[in-house]
Design a protein around this motif. Structure first.
Motif, PDB file in Angstrom:
ATOM      1  N   SER A 563       0.824  -1.214   0.000  1.00  0.00           N
ATOM      2  CA  SER A 563       0.000   0.000   0.000  1.00  0.00           C
ATOM      3  C   SER A 563       0.857   1.263   0.000  1.00  0.00           C
ATOM      4  O   SER A 563       0.554   2.253   0.677  1.00  0.00           O
ATOM      5  CB  SER A 563      -0.942   0.012   1.211  1.00  0.00           C
ATOM      6  N   SER A 600       3.080  -3.953   8.159  1.00  0.00           N
ATOM      7  CA  SER A 600       2.147  -3.200   7.329  1.00  0.00           C
ATOM      8  C   SER A 600       1.134  -2.488   8.203  1.00  0.00           C
ATOM      9  O   SER A 600       1.083  -2.695   9.420  1.00  0.00           O
ATOM     10  CB  SER A 600       1.419  -4.141   6.356  1.00  0.00           C
ATOM     11  N   ASP A 601       0.315  -1.630   7.572  1.00  0.00           N
ATOM     12  CA  ASP A 601      -0.710  -0.902   8.312  1.00  0.00           C
ATOM     13  C   ASP A 601      -1.744  -1.826   8.940  1.00  0.00           C
ATOM     14  O   ASP A 601      -2.367  -1.477   9.945  1.00  0.00           O
ATOM     15  CB  ASP A 601      -1.419   0.100   7.389  1.00  0.00           C
ATOM     16  N   ILE A 602      -1.959  -2.999   8.346  1.00  0.00           N
ATOM     17  CA  ILE A 602      -2.990  -3.903   8.877  1.00  0.00           C
ATOM     18  C   ILE A 602      -2.434  -4.848   9.936  1.00  0.00           C
ATOM     19  O   ILE A 602      -3.173  -5.657  10.493  1.00  0.00           O
ATOM     20  CB  ILE A 602      -3.662  -4.718   7.755  1.00  0.00           C
ATOM     21  N   GLY A 603      -1.129  -4.757  10.200  1.00  0.00           N
ATOM     22  CA  GLY A 603      -0.574  -5.591  11.245  1.00  0.00           C
ATOM     23  C   GLY A 603       0.814  -6.111  10.926  1.00  0.00           C
ATOM     24  O   GLY A 603       1.373  -5.866   9.852  1.00  0.00           O
ATOM     25  N   LYS A 617       0.428 -13.677  13.984  1.00  0.00           N
ATOM     26  CA  LYS A 617       0.229 -12.234  13.990  1.00  0.00           C
ATOM     27  C   LYS A 617       0.633 -11.675  15.348  1.00  0.00           C
ATOM     28  O   LYS A 617       0.396 -12.295  16.391  1.00  0.00           O
ATOM     29  CB  LYS A 617      -1.235 -11.880  13.699  1.00  0.00           C
ATOM     30  N   GLU A 619       0.219  -9.313  18.371  1.00  0.00           N
ATOM     31  CA  GLU A 619      -0.765  -8.534  19.122  1.00  0.00           C
ATOM     32  C   GLU A 619      -0.261  -8.425  20.557  1.00  0.00           C
ATOM     33  O   GLU A 619      -0.804  -9.028  21.486  1.00  0.00           O
ATOM     34  CB  GLU A 619      -2.151  -9.196  19.055  1.00  0.00           C
ATOM     35  N   SER A 640      -2.251  -4.463  -1.839  1.00  0.00           N
ATOM     36  CA  SER A 640      -2.767  -5.095  -0.627  1.00  0.00           C
ATOM     37  C   SER A 640      -1.895  -6.304  -0.325  1.00  0.00           C
ATOM     38  O   SER A 640      -1.341  -6.920  -1.235  1.00  0.00           O
ATOM     39  CB  SER A 640      -4.230  -5.533  -0.824  1.00  0.00           C
ATOM     40  N   SER A 653      -5.886  -9.893   6.077  1.00  0.00           N
ATOM     41  CA  SER A 653      -6.853  -8.924   6.579  1.00  0.00           C
ATOM     42  C   SER A 653      -6.427  -8.460   7.962  1.00  0.00           C
ATOM     43  O   SER A 653      -5.688  -9.150   8.671  1.00  0.00           O
ATOM     44  CB  SER A 653      -8.254  -9.560   6.643  1.00  0.00           C
ATOM     45  N   SER A 654      -6.886  -7.271   8.352  1.00  0.00           N
ATOM     46  CA  SER A 654      -6.581  -6.778   9.693  1.00  0.00           C
ATOM     47  C   SER A 654      -7.249  -7.630  10.766  1.00  0.00           C
ATOM     48  O   SER A 654      -6.831  -7.645  11.920  1.00  0.00           O
ATOM     49  CB  SER A 654      -7.032  -5.324   9.834  1.00  0.00           C
ATOM     50  N   ASN A 655      -8.299  -8.333  10.373  1.00  0.00           N
ATOM     51  CA  ASN A 655      -8.949  -9.276  11.286  1.00  0.00           C
ATOM     52  C   ASN A 655      -8.077 -10.525  11.373  1.00  0.00           C
ATOM     53  O   ASN A 655      -7.913 -11.258  10.400  1.00  0.00           O
ATOM     54  CB  ASN A 655     -10.344  -9.633  10.759  1.00  0.00           C
ATOM     55  N   SER A 656      -7.474 -10.765  12.517  1.00  0.00           N
ATOM     56  CA  SER A 656      -6.481 -11.843  12.642  1.00  0.00           C
ATOM     57  C   SER A 656      -7.057 -13.222  12.366  1.00  0.00           C
ATOM     58  O   SER A 656      -6.327 -14.169  12.128  1.00  0.00           O
ATOM     59  CB  SER A 656      -5.862 -11.817  14.051  1.00  0.00           C
TER      60      SER A 656
END
Length: 779
Positions: A563, A600-603, A617, A619, A640, A653-656
Motif C-alpha cells: 500500500s 504493514s498498516d494492517i498488522g 500475527k 498482538e 494489498s 486482513s486486519s482481522n487476525s
C-alpha cells in the motif's frame, strides 16, 4: 652509346637538383611500403587454408581445423568501433570487438569446431585461479543482444595470457567481464545439519543452474527447494565449469591428468576428482541426485572406483547414458543453420514457430556445452568407459516426457534425426532409450529436461527412494484398523470444467532489447523499493534515496512495500517508512524458524516453518493464525498484502482470524503439468501467477477462468506493475504483459547478470541486476 650518355646526363641533372632527387627517392620508398603493407595485410587478415590455417589480428586468432568445412575457407577480421554498437552492448563489452566474416560471404556451420583465441588485456588477467572473463559474440550488431561461448578456458604462452574456446561459427566477438573472484570447484555446501543421521544429499548439475534449486527470497539467503524437500539433511553440490570459463590452474590440472591417463576427457577428469572427494569424506554417507551429464560424472566415479563405499542411492535425471543427438553439429549445420524457418517448416511438415524454437534450443545447448559435445554425443567413446550399475548402490533413472518450448517433431521427417524432440520419446536433450540402464527402474516425470525435476510426482518419488529410517526398538501398540460406517458409499467428486481466459499470446517469442538503457546507478545495492514517487536503495549500511541521503541507518530484514509504504524488521523493531518519515514498534521479537516477516498498516505477521508452515500475527505477543499448506512461503508486495506458498495464494486482513484463499494449485488443475507457485501479483480481478515449471498463469478471480502462457520461456521470480505493462522477471530476462489490451508481447528482454528486482515507475524501469541499478526507458 647515345642512350647511355642521355641517362648519365639525366642523373647529373638530378644530382644538381637535390630537392628533385629527394622527391624521387621518397616516392620510390612510399610505393615499396604500400606494396609491402598490402602484402602484410593480406597475410594477417585473410588466409586460404589448404588443410587448415589461422587468421589473426593482434588480439584475435581464428584457427580452422582440417575438415571443418567441405572446401577451403578463409576469413576476414575487422575491428568494430564502439560507436557502431548499440549503447547497451558498448557498455557491456570490456575489450575491442571484432567482426569475423567469411571471404566468400557464405555463413556456414562448421562440421568440426574452429578455435577462437583472444589475447587478454593485462587488467583482465588476475591470476591462475581466476576465470572472470567470458568470450561472447553479437549475432546481429543492429540489435543489443549477445551470447556467450561455453567451454572457454584461460591459458598462457610466451606472448601472454589468452582465453580460448571451440565454436562452430564466427560472428562479432569480444570479451565480457564477471565479478572478480577465485573459481569455485569441487564440493560446495548449500545447507549443513551436523546433527542429522541421514545421508548427505549431493547434487551434480548439468548446464541448468536452476537444478541447484535456489529460490529468490526476501531473506538474506535464498530458499533452496531441495532443503525444503529434505529439511533435516545436509545438502551439498559438486561445482565444475561447463558454461563458465575454466581458469588456468584448472587447465594445468586437466592437462596433467590427460597426460597421465592418456584420455582427453573433461567429464572423466571431473569423475576422478569427485571420487577423490568421496573417498576423503568416507565417514559421511551420500545420496546423489545428478542431472544430465552430471549423471555421467557420478557413474564414472562410482563404477570405476568400487572402493567408494559411502554411496547409498544414485538418482540420474535425464542422463544421456547412451548419448544424445542434439549436440551433433552436422545435423544442425545441414538441416537448420542459416536456413529460413518457414522453408524448413514447409519441407519437413511442421510450423515456423516450432522450427524457431528448435533452432534456439539446439544452438543454445550446443554452445553451452562447448567441447563437451564430443563426450555426450551418440557416438561418444567416453560412454564405453562406463561400467555396469553397482549391486551395492540403489539406482533410479528419470526422464522428462516432452521437449521444452512446446517443440514436438512427432510425425515429421525430423523425428529420425532428433528423437529427443518428440513428445513421449524425449525431453529435449535425452530420449527414454538413452536414459535407460538395463536392470534399473525408469521413472517418467512430467516436463522437459529443464523442469522435469520440479514435478510434484517426481518429488514424491524422490522422497520415497531416498527415505531414511533410523533403526528403532519396536514399541507395543494397541491394534488399530480402519472402520467404515455401514451403508455409506464412497463417492468421487467430478471437477467442474475450467473456463479459458481470453488473452492475446504470440505464436512464438524472440529475444529483443525492448527497453532502452539510460544509465547505471548504485553498484552496491542489496534491494530497491518504490515508495510513492520515490525510489529507495537498500545497502548493507541502511536505507538511502537516489541522492545518497540516509533515511535509516542499520540492517534491514524482510523488507516489503505494501500500500505504498515500506515495512521492515531491524534491531528488534518493526519499522514503517511512508515516504516522509519513520515510525516503529519496539520490542518485537523474531520467532524461531521465521521464513518471512511483514510489517504493514494492517498488522505485523510472521511465517514460520518447523514441521510445516504456520502464520502468526503480533498482538503484543505472537498469536497463531493458521497452518498453511506447502513447502515454502513468502509475503508479496503490492497494493494489498498477499501471502504466497508453492500451493496457494492468500490475501491478508486486519482481522487476525481471516485469511482468504484466492487460489490453490488444485484450482488451476492443469493435467500433466506441475503447478508450483513462485510469485504473483493481483490486478483488479486478475491474478498473475509464476510457476516453477517455466510458465505464467493468468487467473480470473471472479470467473475462475485461466490461461497458461510463455511455457519454457521464463523462470518467473518477480512481477513489477507499471502504468501500461506488467513486467514479469526471470533470473536474466523480462516478459511484458500489456494490461490494456490483455496481450503478452513477443519480445523477451535479456540482461547481463542476475535480475533481483524490476520496478517500473512511469515510463522508466529500475532494474536491480547483480548489485547494480540500471535505469531503462519503456517503449
Amino acid at each position: 652509346m647515345r642512350f647511355v650518355e642521355k641517362v648519365i646526363e639525366l642523373l647529373g641533372s638530378i644530382l644538381k637538383k637535390k630537392l628533385l632527387l629527394l622527391i624521387v627517392i621518397g616516392s620510390i620508398i612510399v610505393v615499396l611500403i604500400v606494396l609491402l603493407g598490402l602484402n602484410i595485410f593480406r597475410k594477417t587478415f585473410t588466409t586460404k587454408p589448404e588443410k587448415g590455417a589461422s587468421v589473426m589480428t593482434e588480439a584475435l586468432t581464428i584457427s580452422v581445423s582440417e575438415g571443418a568445412y567441405s572446401r577451403p575457407k578463409s576469413f576476414e577480421i575487422r575491428k568494430i568501433s564502439s560507436s557502431n554498437l548499440p549503447l547497451q552492448l558498448a557498455s557491456i563489452f570490456v575489450s575491442d570487438v571484432y567482426e569475423v566474416t567469411p571471404v566468400d560471404k557464405i555463413e556456414e556451420f562448421a562440421m568440426k569446431p574452429i578455435l577462437i583465441r583472444y589475447r587478454l588485456p593485462a587488467n583482465l588477467y588476475l591470476g591462475e585461479d581466476y576465470a572472470n572473463v567470458r568470450l561472447a559474440y553479437i549475432p546481429n550488431t543492429s540489435e543489443p543482444i549477445y551470447r556467450t561461448f561455453g567451454g572457454a578456458y584461460i591459458d598462457m604462452d610466451e606472448v601472454g595470457p589468452y582465453i580460448e574456446t571451440e565454436a562452430f561459427h564466427t560472428s562479432t566477438i569480444g570479451l565480457i567481464a564477471n565479478v572478480p573472484q577465485k573459481q569455485k570447484l569441487g564440493l560446495q555446501l548449500i545447507k549443513e545439519n551436523s546433527k542429522s543421521a541421514e545421508p548427505v544429499l549431493l547434487l551434480i548439475p548439468d548446464i541448468d543452474r536452476n537444478f541447484l534449486g535456489f529460490i529468490p527470497s526476501t531473506l538474506k539467503q535464498d530458499i533452496n527447494i531441495w532443503s525444503e524437500l529434505f529439511p533435516s539433511r545436509t545438502i551439498m553440490y559438486y561445482e565444475y565449469p561447463i558454461v563458465d570459463t575454466k581458469s588456468k590452474s584448472y587447465m594445468n590440472g586437466f592437462r596433467q591428468f590427460s597426460k597421465n591417463s592418456d584420455i582427453n576427457s573433461f567429464l572423466l577428469y571431473e569423475a576422478e576428482k569427485l571420487s577423490a572427494e568421496l573417498l576423503r569424506l568416507k565417514s559421511l554417507d551420500f545420496d546423489i541426485l545428478a542431472h544430465g551429464m552430471g549423471g555421467l560424472i557420478a557413474r564414472l566415479a562410482l563404477e570405476r572406483h568400487p572402493e567408494i563405499k559411502n554411496i547409498r542411492t544414485v538418482v540420474l535425471v535425464s542422463t544421456p547414458n547412451k548419448g544424445t543427438n542434439i549436440v551433433n553439429p552436422i545435423y544442425f549445420g545441414t538441416l537448420l543453420f542459416g536456413k529460413p524457418s518457414e522453408l524448413i517448416a514447409n519441407n519437413f511438415g511442421t510450423d515456423k514457430s516450432t522450427v524457431d524454437s528448435m533452432k534456439s534450443h539446439l544452438l543454445s545447448y550446443l554452445e553451452s556445452v562447448g567441447p563437451l559435445y564430443r563426450e555426450i554425443s551418440a557416438s561418444s567413446k567416453l560412454l564405453s568407459l562406463i561400467g555396469s550399475p553397482r549391486k551395492d548402490i540403489k539406482y533410479l533413472c528419470v526422464v522428462g516426457n516432452k521437449p521444452p518450448m512446446s517443440i514436438d517433431l512427432k510425425g515429421t521427417p525430423l523425428e529420425s534425426f532428433y528423437p529427443e524432440l518428440v513428445t513421449g520419446s524425449g525431453d529435449g536433450v535425452v530420449t527414454k532409450q538413452s536414459a535407460t540402464i538395463d536392470g534399473v527402474e525408469l521413472f517418467e516425470s512430467d516436463g522437459s529436461f529443464f523442469d522435469c525435476y520440479l514435478s510434484p510426482k517426481f518429488h514424491e518419488k524422490l522422497k520415497k527412494i531416498l527415505d531414511y529410517q533410523l533403526p528403532k526398538v519396536p514399541e507395543y501398540k494397541v491394534e488399530t484398523y480402519s472402520e467404515r460406517v455401514p451403508g455409506v458409499k464412497e463417492t468421487e467428486t467430478v471437477p467442474k470444467p475450467i473456463q479459458t481466459l481470453q488473452v492475446k499470446t504470440p505464436s512464438s517469442f524472440k529475444i529483443a532489447q525492448l527497453m532502452k538503457k539510460i544509465k547505471t546507478l548504485d553498484q552496491q545495492a542489496i534491494d530497491i523499493f518504490q515508495v510513492g514517487s520515490k525510489i529507495l536503495i537498500q545497502r548493507s549500511s541502511g536505507l538511502y534515496d537516489l541522492n545518497g541521503k540516509v533515511l535509516y541507518q542499520g540492517d534491514l530484514q524482510f523488507a516489503h512495500v505494501v500500500s505504498g509504504k515500506l515495512g521492515f524488521y531491524s534491531n528488534k523493531n518493526a519499522i514503517i517508512y511512508d515516504g516522509s518519515g519513520i515510525s516503529q514498534t519496539s520490542g518485537v521479537n523474531l520467532l524461531e524458524n521465521c521464513v518471512d516477516f511483514l510489517v504493514s498498516d494492517i498488522g505485523i505477521f510472521s511465517v514460520v516453518k518447523s514441521k510445516g508452515l504456520s502464520l502468526y500475527k503480533w498482538e503484543r505477543e505472537w498469536k497463531k493464525v493458521t497452518d498453511l499448506s506447502g513447502e515454502y512461503a513468502r509475503f508479496i508486495d503490492g497494493n494489498s498484502p498477499l501471502l504466497l506458498t508453492n500451493e496457494a495464494v492468500y490475501s491478508l486482513s486486519s482481522n487476525s482470524s481471516v485469511l482468504k484463499k484466492l487460489v490453490s494449485s488444485s484450482d488451476i488443475n492443469i493435467k500433466g503439468k506441475s503447478v508450483d507457485f513462485t510469485t504473483c501479483i493481483e490486478k483488479d480481478d486478475l491474478l498473475i501467477l509464476g510457476l516453477r515449471s517455466y510458465s505464467i498463469i493468468l487467473f480470473n478471480l471472479s470467473t475462475k477462468s485461466r490461461v497458461i502462457v510463455a511455457e519454457g520461456w521464463i523462470d518467473p521470480i518477480y512481477i513489477g506493475q507499471g502504468e501500461r505493462y506488467l513486467l514479469i522477471s526471470g533470473s536474466s530476462s523480462v516478459l511484458f504483459f500489456d494490461l490494456k489490451n490483455m496481450a503478452l508481447r513477443e519480445e523477451i528482454h535479456k540482461f547481463d547478470g542476475k535480475i533481483k528486482k524490476i520496478v517500473p515507475v512511469g515510463k522508466e524501469v529500475y532494474a536491480l541486476v547483480d548489485r547494480r541499478i540500471e535505469i531503462y526507458e519503456l517503449p
